[in-house]
Design a protein around this motif. Structure first.
Motif, PDB file in Angstrom:
ATOM      1  N   GLN A   1     -27.239  27.409  27.005  1.00  0.00           N
ATOM      2  CA  GLN A   1     -25.886  26.908  27.203  1.00  0.00           C
ATOM      3  C   GLN A   1     -25.563  25.897  26.112  1.00  0.00           C
ATOM      4  O   GLN A   1     -26.454  25.272  25.533  1.00  0.00           O
ATOM      5  CB  GLN A   1     -25.721  26.283  28.585  1.00  0.00           C
ATOM      6  N   THR A   2     -24.290  25.775  25.840  1.00  0.00           N
ATOM      7  CA  THR A   2     -23.805  24.789  24.880  1.00  0.00           C
ATOM      8  C   THR A   2     -22.689  23.996  25.532  1.00  0.00           C
ATOM      9  O   THR A   2     -22.024  24.465  26.461  1.00  0.00           O
ATOM     10  CB  THR A   2     -23.274  25.464  23.597  1.00  0.00           C
ATOM     11  N   CYS A   3     -22.515  22.792  25.054  1.00  0.00           N
ATOM     12  CA  CYS A   3     -21.443  21.940  25.559  1.00  0.00           C
ATOM     13  C   CYS A   3     -20.911  21.142  24.378  1.00  0.00           C
ATOM     14  O   CYS A   3     -21.686  20.491  23.659  1.00  0.00           O
ATOM     15  CB  CYS A   3     -21.964  21.024  26.666  1.00  0.00           C
ATOM     16  N   LYS A   4     -19.602  21.188  24.160  1.00  0.00           N
ATOM     17  CA  LYS A   4     -19.020  20.481  23.024  1.00  0.00           C
ATOM     18  C   LYS A   4     -17.594  20.063  23.353  1.00  0.00           C
ATOM     19  O   LYS A   4     -16.989  20.543  24.332  1.00  0.00           O
ATOM     20  CB  LYS A   4     -19.023  21.370  21.785  1.00  0.00           C
ATOM     21  N   MET A   5     -17.091  19.140  22.536  1.00  0.00           N
ATOM     22  CA  MET A   5     -15.684  18.770  22.677  1.00  0.00           C
ATOM     23  C   MET A   5     -14.826  19.968  22.284  1.00  0.00           C
ATOM     24  O   MET A   5     -15.107  20.645  21.280  1.00  0.00           O
ATOM     25  CB  MET A   5     -15.350  17.569  21.784  1.00  0.00           C
ATOM     26  N   GLU A   6     -13.827  20.247  23.082  1.00  0.00           N
ATOM     27  CA  GLU A   6     -12.994  21.411  22.805  1.00  0.00           C
ATOM     28  C   GLU A   6     -12.299  21.265  21.451  1.00  0.00           C
ATOM     29  O   GLU A   6     -11.666  20.239  21.165  1.00  0.00           O
ATOM     30  CB  GLU A   6     -11.952  21.584  23.922  1.00  0.00           C
ATOM     31  N   GLY A   7     -12.483  22.270  20.619  1.00  0.00           N
ATOM     32  CA  GLY A   7     -11.845  22.290  19.322  1.00  0.00           C
ATOM     33  C   GLY A   7     -12.564  21.489  18.266  1.00  0.00           C
ATOM     34  O   GLY A   7     -12.169  21.494  17.095  1.00  0.00           O
ATOM     35  N   ILE A   8     -13.642  20.769  18.623  1.00  0.00           N
ATOM     36  CA  ILE A   8     -14.380  19.945  17.658  1.00  0.00           C
ATOM     37  C   ILE A   8     -15.864  20.253  17.835  1.00  0.00           C
ATOM     38  O   ILE A   8     -16.362  20.339  18.961  1.00  0.00           O
ATOM     39  CB  ILE A   8     -14.119  18.434  17.884  1.00  0.00           C
TER      40      ILE A   8
ATOM     41  N   LEU B   1     -11.068  13.695  28.353  1.00  0.00           N
ATOM     42  CA  LEU B   1     -11.502  14.449  27.190  1.00  0.00           C
ATOM     43  C   LEU B   1     -11.847  15.871  27.626  1.00  0.00           C
ATOM     44  O   LEU B   1     -12.681  16.066  28.515  1.00  0.00           O
ATOM     45  CB  LEU B   1     -12.745  13.780  26.574  1.00  0.00           C
ATOM     46  N   PRO B   2     -11.232  16.898  27.008  1.00  0.00           N
ATOM     47  CA  PRO B   2     -11.577  18.278  27.363  1.00  0.00           C
ATOM     48  C   PRO B   2     -12.885  18.691  26.680  1.00  0.00           C
ATOM     49  O   PRO B   2     -13.089  18.429  25.497  1.00  0.00           O
ATOM     50  CB  PRO B   2     -10.386  19.089  26.838  1.00  0.00           C
ATOM     51  N   ILE B   3     -13.763  19.304  27.460  1.00  0.00           N
ATOM     52  CA  ILE B   3     -15.023  19.808  26.908  1.00  0.00           C
ATOM     53  C   ILE B   3     -15.157  21.291  27.244  1.00  0.00           C
ATOM     54  O   ILE B   3     -14.631  21.763  28.258  1.00  0.00           O
ATOM     55  CB  ILE B   3     -16.244  19.029  27.446  1.00  0.00           C
ATOM     56  N   GLU B   4     -15.849  22.000  26.380  1.00  0.00           N
ATOM     57  CA  GLU B   4     -16.056  23.439  26.585  1.00  0.00           C
ATOM     58  C   GLU B   4     -17.541  23.705  26.790  1.00  0.00           C
ATOM     59  O   GLU B   4     -18.370  23.343  25.970  1.00  0.00           O
ATOM     60  CB  GLU B   4     -15.550  24.234  25.376  1.00  0.00           C
ATOM     61  N   ARG B   5     -17.852  24.339  27.935  1.00  0.00           N
ATOM     62  CA  ARG B   5     -19.226  24.753  28.221  1.00  0.00           C
ATOM     63  C   ARG B   5     -19.312  26.270  28.102  1.00  0.00           C
ATOM     64  O   ARG B   5     -18.474  26.984  28.660  1.00  0.00           O
ATOM     65  CB  ARG B   5     -19.648  24.342  29.627  1.00  0.00           C
ATOM     66  N   CYS B   6     -20.320  26.774  27.407  1.00  0.00           N
ATOM     67  CA  CYS B   6     -20.533  28.212  27.259  1.00  0.00           C
ATOM     68  C   CYS B   6     -21.956  28.542  27.710  1.00  0.00           C
ATOM     69  O   CYS B   6     -22.911  27.809  27.398  1.00  0.00           O
ATOM     70  CB  CYS B   6     -20.324  28.670  25.816  1.00  0.00           C
ATOM     71  N   TYR B   7     -22.093  29.660  28.451  1.00  0.00           N
ATOM     72  CA  TYR B   7     -23.365  30.076  29.008  1.00  0.00           C
ATOM     73  C   TYR B   7     -23.675  31.485  28.518  1.00  0.00           C
ATOM     74  O   TYR B   7     -22.823  32.378  28.576  1.00  0.00           O
ATOM     75  CB  TYR B   7     -23.319  30.041  30.536  1.00  0.00           C
TER      76      TYR B   7
ATOM     77  N   THR C   1     -14.261   9.680  29.883  1.00  0.00           N
ATOM     78  CA  THR C   1     -15.314   9.001  29.126  1.00  0.00           C
ATOM     79  C   THR C   1     -15.380   7.508  29.438  1.00  0.00           C
ATOM     80  O   THR C   1     -16.288   6.820  28.961  1.00  0.00           O
ATOM     81  CB  THR C   1     -15.113   9.194  27.620  1.00  0.00           C
ATOM     82  N   CYS C   2     -14.423   7.003  30.223  1.00  0.00           N
ATOM     83  CA  CYS C   2     -14.444   5.588  30.582  1.00  0.00           C
ATOM     84  C   CYS C   2     -15.348   5.329  31.794  1.00  0.00           C
ATOM     85  O   CYS C   2     -15.597   4.168  32.128  1.00  0.00           O
ATOM     86  CB  CYS C   2     -13.031   5.079  30.880  1.00  0.00           C
ATOM     87  N   ASN C   3     -15.786   6.396  32.467  1.00  0.00           N
ATOM     88  CA  ASN C   3     -16.682   6.226  33.613  1.00  0.00           C
ATOM     89  C   ASN C   3     -18.137   6.283  33.149  1.00  0.00           C
ATOM     90  O   ASN C   3     -18.514   7.163  32.371  1.00  0.00           O
ATOM     91  CB  ASN C   3     -16.453   7.331  34.648  1.00  0.00           C
ATOM     92  N   GLU C   4     -18.926   5.339  33.621  1.00  0.00           N
ATOM     93  CA  GLU C   4     -20.361   5.386  33.342  1.00  0.00           C
ATOM     94  C   GLU C   4     -20.961   6.464  34.241  1.00  0.00           C
ATOM     95  O   GLU C   4     -21.208   6.249  35.427  1.00  0.00           O
ATOM     96  CB  GLU C   4     -20.999   4.029  33.618  1.00  0.00           C
TER      97      GLU C   4
END
Length: 837
Positions: A437-444, A466-472, A527-530
């Motif tokens: 699996q991969t996880c990255k910021m969407e578009g970056i 922040l939008p993130i994209e997960r791929c499996y 991203t402001c939540n710990e």
């Protein structure tokens, strides 16, 4: 009983005409009459005799009809019922009832009128019991006169019986062993003389499985031999003593007879045994019969066996080991061996094999043409024929190859012998399922675990979405096609599970070698939540043979708390020592050079530690004539408190190197320049006393102290242990000094911070460092404070030092912030083999 089970097919019996009311005979008269029927309408006094299989619980419906037979109207003032069941009889079997107590109708009767009172009672037709019911009634006329009547109704239940008979047949074989007659095997060679008589014993077991005792009145068996179809009948009852013929419930008896069977004669023997039992105190007869058949067919004998090997080798196909890396097309050789283990010759008339799956050939192949004509005919005892064929199988296929071989031999005596063999080869090259699996910021192209923390101003409102994209991805890395049966991911938080196969067409679920499926989804995180996120993706691929391969992958990333504008403390930690003691001269603690631990030149000073204890704890490699230790008290030197220690020259006891009181764990030093000779003699005596009077000697040891024999740091000699020595080459100690440097920085933008917690923990041992901070312990914004603490590193043991430092600061406004730093290094002489005694 048959009719009772087929109620729907019976027309109910016509209702009998009502009984005419008695003609009034005077001013006072009453009559009571009892009837009783079962659920099926059977009168209770006509209950049929039933066997144990047919009897059971039922309901008896009692009805009592009260009629005014007088000439005037009156009132029924009493109606009583008494019922006795025998057994047990009165008083336990007797019940009484006031029939008017629950009657809600009118009890006033004019001449010729009547009313009925009914009640139900549970009975069992399996019980041998009699029921006697007595009812009485009383009626009162208007003038106060009364009259009464009684009626009695009784019936008995006689349950039937059940008897069973079972036949067994046991053969005594020539070797003395016993076997069931149907398991008799006759090798063809046993029939060489045309006859093979075997003694057999037929036994008939009769058992009473009913509820009543009875006597066996008939026991007869009929045996029919086919061919020719002849029957004989024998009365077996005379074999049972008359006194033993009566069987009560659970009892049984056995009758046996012996016969001889010719196992070389093809025949069937059918035995039918019939038993009758007449029940006690009854004319009811129970019957049962059993059939038992023994068939003997010596016939002829032919055998066929298939085998398979990898062509050109002796490796059995069933031992093929295939892996995804080395599987592929493989040439194999199937061989079929036909043998005649019988006693007669014959001609092989048929030989075929059927293979599933068929592979390159047809499923069924006629192998007979592969046998030379001369080998087919006159196929005699102990001869064999082998036929082989070559075929190619793909060991990358997850497959089983099942081969069925059939052979037919026509024997000289006209019989036909045949045999079938089943041979299976299964190849399982294994399977490999891979999940990632991969996880990255969407578009970056920034991985989720590398997303930079937000700035303070980004989290003023508490949110920075922040939008993130997960791929499996699930991949079939094996050699065989398989079907994805599970593909799911679980993300925590929130702990939900998503079926990644939902909505996928079935044909897309089949993955052949090196094919893969990818499923992506987009989520939004703050991203402001710990907070930390963990995603576990799992996949299962099922192979054609039902075996499964699975894999899973776990990915985690965290968001740290955003920087606090008013409180932000940072800490770091370094360890350093004298650069001359390190390999590269940098002074780093993880490259400290090993130290010398052996004393090779006479020492000018020695520092020891008093451990207490016995001589058994000694650990050194001095020769037996150089080191001697003796305990004069149980337990040797004390392990707590103090003792009085004297160290002196063995050669000249007046030359004392140390004399004084020592506590357990204390260090003591002896100096050569304080001795009479200005040096330590070759051997020294360590004497441990209970007190300064030296009246009680606890332990004494002799140690070679001139360094011309084996003497190492940390050597133990009874209750003392060497820690430091100094000679012309320098000072040698178990420990070297190092410095922990803690750097504390106030990275806040506006407020000062006061340190309120500052701890350093090394290998589980904690040290409060707050006292080492100069007062008032406050750091202004961008201020940095370095705290140095001296430590000792034990170089005699190679070990890892893991240190965690924690700091917490507070602002004047009450805001709190903290930070942690870790340090890990390995130091100490390499661990070498040691010897001790």
């Amino acid at each position: 009983r048959f009719l009772q089970n087929q109620e729907e097919s019976i027309t109910p019996p016509p209702t009998p005409p009502p009984t005419p009311a008695p003609t009034p005979s005077g001013p006072c008269g009453v009559d009571i009459e009892t009837t009783c029927t079962l659920e099926d309408g059977t009168p209770c006094d006509e209950i049929p005799v039933e066997g144990p299989d047919d009897c059971g619980p039922t309901t008896a419906n009692y009805c009592y009809t009260i009629t005014n037979t007088g000439g005037e109207c009156g009132t029924v003032i009493r109606a009583d019922r008494t019922r006795t069941a025998t057994p047990p009889g009165p008083p336990d079997g007797t019940t009484t009832k006031d029939l008017l107590a629950d009657f809600t109708g009118s009890t006033d009767l004019c001449p010729g009128e009547s009313f009925e009172i009914c009640e139900d009672e549970e009975i069992s037709t399996c019980d041998e019991v009699c029921y006697e019911t007595m009812v009485s009634t009383e009626i009162e006329m208007p003038n106060g006169t009364t009259c009464e009547d009684t009626d009695m109704y009784d019936f008995c239940i006689e349950p039937g019986c059940q008897v069973e008979v079972e036949t067994t047949c046991t053969a005594t074989l020539p070797d003395g062993t016993e076997a069931d007659c149907n398991d008799i095997e006759t090798p063809p060679e046993d029939c060489a003389d045309g006859e093979n008589l075997v003694s057999v014993e037929y036994c008939y077991t009769i058992e009473n499985v009913g509820n009543s005792c009875g006597a066996i009145s008939k026991l007869e068996r009929t045996r029919t031999k086919t061919p020719p179809g002849e029957s004989t009948t024998v009365d077996l009852l005379p074999q049972v003593d008359e006194a033993n013929r009566e069987l009560c419930p659970g009892e049984s008896l056995e009758v046996c007879e012996e016969e001889e069977l010719d196992t070389c004669e093809e025949a069937c023997y059918e035995t039918t045994v019939v038993v009758d039992a007449t029940m006690e105190d009854s004319s009811f007869v129970c019957s049962n019969e059993d059939e038992y058949e023994v068939c003997i067919s010596p016939g002829c004998l032919v055998e066929v066996a298939a085998s398979c090997t990898i062509e050109g080798t002796d490796t059995d196909c069933q031992d093929i080991v295939a892996t995804p890396d080395d599987c592929g097309p493989t040439s194999v050789e199937y061989c079929y061996t036909i043998s005649n283990p019988g006693t007669a010759c014959g001609d092989i008339s048929s030989l075929s094999r059927t293979r599933t799956p068929p592979g390159g050939d047809a499923g069924t192949v006629d192998l007979l043409p592969l046998i030379p004509e001369a080998d087919r005919v006159d196929f005699c005892p102990d001869e064999s024929v082998v036929v082989c064929e070559t075929e190619e199988i793909d060991t990358c296929d997850d497959q089983c190859y099942e081969t069925t071989t059939d052979v037919v031999v026509d024997m000289e005596d006209g019989k036909t012998c045949q045999d079938t063999d089943l041979y299976e080869v299964c190849v399982n090259p294994g399977c490999i399922t891979e999940v990632e699996q991969t996880c990255k910021m969407e578009g970056i192209e920034i991985a989720c675990d590398e997303i930079p923390p937000p700035e303070f101003e980004d989290c003023v409102d508490g949110e920075n979405m922040l939008p993130i994209e997960r791929c499996y991805i699930v991949r079939n890395s094996g050699p065989t096609c398989g079907t994805i049966t599970t593909f799911e991911r679980t993300t925590t938080p929130p702990g939900d599970t998503l079926d990644l196969l939902e909505g996928k067409p079935e044909d897309s679920l089949v993955l052949c070698p090196d094919e893969e499926m990818e499923v992506c989804e987009t989520n939004v995180v703050n991203t402001c939540n710990e907070e930390c996120f963990t995603t576990d993706v799992k996949a299962v691929i099922t192979m054609p043979d039902g075996s499964i391969c699975e894999d899973d992958d776990v990915y985690s990333f965290c968001f740290l708390p955003p920087p606090d504008e008013t409180c932000n403390v940072e800490v770091s930690l370094e360890c350093s020592t004298d650069g001359n003691r390190t390999e590269d001269g940098t002074g780093s603690c993880d490259v400290i050079l090993p130290i010398a631990t052996r004393c090779d030149n006479r020492a000018s000073a020695m520092t020891w530690r008093f451990n207490g204890g016995t001589c058994e704890q000694s650990f050194n490699i001095q020769e037996a004539d150089k080191f001697v230790c003796t305990d004069f008290a149980e337990g040797g030197a004390p392990t707590s408190g103090s003792a009085f220690l004297t160290v002196a020259s063995v050669k000249d006891p007046s030359d004392v190197y140390f004399d004084g009181e020592v506590d357990v764990g204390d260090l003591f030093t002896m100096f050569a320049d304080g001795t009479a000779k200005g040096r330590f003699d070759a051997d020294s005596t360590f004497s441990v006393y209970s007190d300064s009077s030296k009246s009680t000697l606890l332990q004494e040891s002799s140690v070679h102290t001139s360094c011309s024999q084996n003497l190492f740091l940390k050597d133990k000699f009874g209750s003392v242990q060497l820690l430091i020595f100094e000679n012309d080459e320098g000072l040698f100690s178990c420990f070297i000094g190092a410095t922990y440097s803690y750097t504390l920085t106030n990275a806040a933008a506006s407020d000062s911070g006061t340190l309120v917690e500052f701890t350093s923990t090394t290998n589980g041992v904690s040290d409060d460092c707050l006292d080492d901070v100069p007062p008032p312990g406050t750091l202004e914004p961008d201020d940095t404070l370095v705290i140095d603490k001296n430590i000792l590193i034990d170089m005699t043991v190679r070990q890892t030092y893991d240190t965690t430092v924690f700091v917490r600061a507070e602002t004047p406004g009450g805001a709190s912030c903290e930070d942690t730093a870790t340090l890990s290094f390995e130091a100490g002489n390499p661990n070498l083999p040691t010897f001790g005694r």
